[in-house]
Design a protein around this motif. Sequence first.
Motif, PDB file in Angstrom:
ATOM      1  N   GLU A   1       0.832  -1.197   0.000  1.00 61.59           N
ATOM      2  CA  GLU A   1       0.000   0.000   0.000  1.00 61.59           C
ATOM      3  C   GLU A   1       0.869   1.250   0.000  1.00 61.59           C
ATOM      4  O   GLU A   1       0.578   2.218  -0.703  1.00 61.59           O
ATOM      5  N   ALA A   2       1.940   1.240   0.777  1.00 62.04           N
ATOM      6  CA  ALA A   2       2.857   2.370   0.819  1.00 62.04           C
ATOM      7  C   ALA A   2       3.466   2.617  -0.555  1.00 62.04           C
ATOM      8  O   ALA A   2       3.548   3.763  -1.017  1.00 62.04           O
ATOM      9  N   GLU A   3       3.861   1.552  -1.227  1.00 63.19           N
ATOM     10  CA  GLU A   3       4.444   1.675  -2.565  1.00 63.19           C
ATOM     11  C   GLU A   3       3.438   2.269  -3.551  1.00 63.19           C
ATOM     12  O   GLU A   3       3.768   3.143  -4.353  1.00 63.19           O
ATOM     13  N   ARG A   4       2.197   1.824  -3.468  1.00 69.31           N
ATOM     14  CA  ARG A   4       1.147   2.337  -4.350  1.00 69.31           C
ATOM     15  C   ARG A   4       0.889   3.824  -4.098  1.00 69.31           C
ATOM     16  O   ARG A   4       0.736   4.606  -5.025  1.00 69.31           O
ATOM     17  N   LEU A   5       0.852   4.217  -2.823  1.00 62.33           N
ATOM     18  CA  LEU A   5       0.628   5.622  -2.486  1.00 62.33           C
ATOM     19  C   LEU A   5       1.776   6.501  -2.971  1.00 62.33           C
ATOM     20  O   LEU A   5       1.545   7.604  -3.475  1.00 62.33           O
ATOM     21  N   ARG A   6       3.003   6.007  -2.832  1.00 60.17           N
ATOM     22  CA  ARG A   6       4.152   6.773  -3.350  1.00 60.17           C
ATOM     23  C   ARG A   6       4.040   6.947  -4.860  1.00 60.17           C
ATOM     24  O   ARG A   6       4.331   8.007  -5.391  1.00 60.17           O
TER      25      ARG A   6
END
Length: 85
Positions: free
Chosen positions: A26-31
């Motif tokens: 999820e963090a990667e997608r948000l970045r």
Amino acid sequence: MTLDELPQGRMARLAAIDWSALVPEEAERLRALGFDTGAEVRLAYRGVLFGRDPLAIEIGRMTVALRRVHARAMHVEQPAESATA
């Protein structure tokens, strides 16, 4: 204040993001969507049922739906009000 506490319609700048509070994918997608320190965001809409999910966040020319749990990991700063003489 965190992004989920931002008043609806107000602009703010992402001051800090607690990436460890998010699932790595999820963090990667948000970045990839542009959520990073220094980005300008606006809370466009807050859900009305139960936990008031989702939040519609404008970032750049996009509107992204976020869960409150994700928004709580993002700390924002509102720009200082301009003084009028």
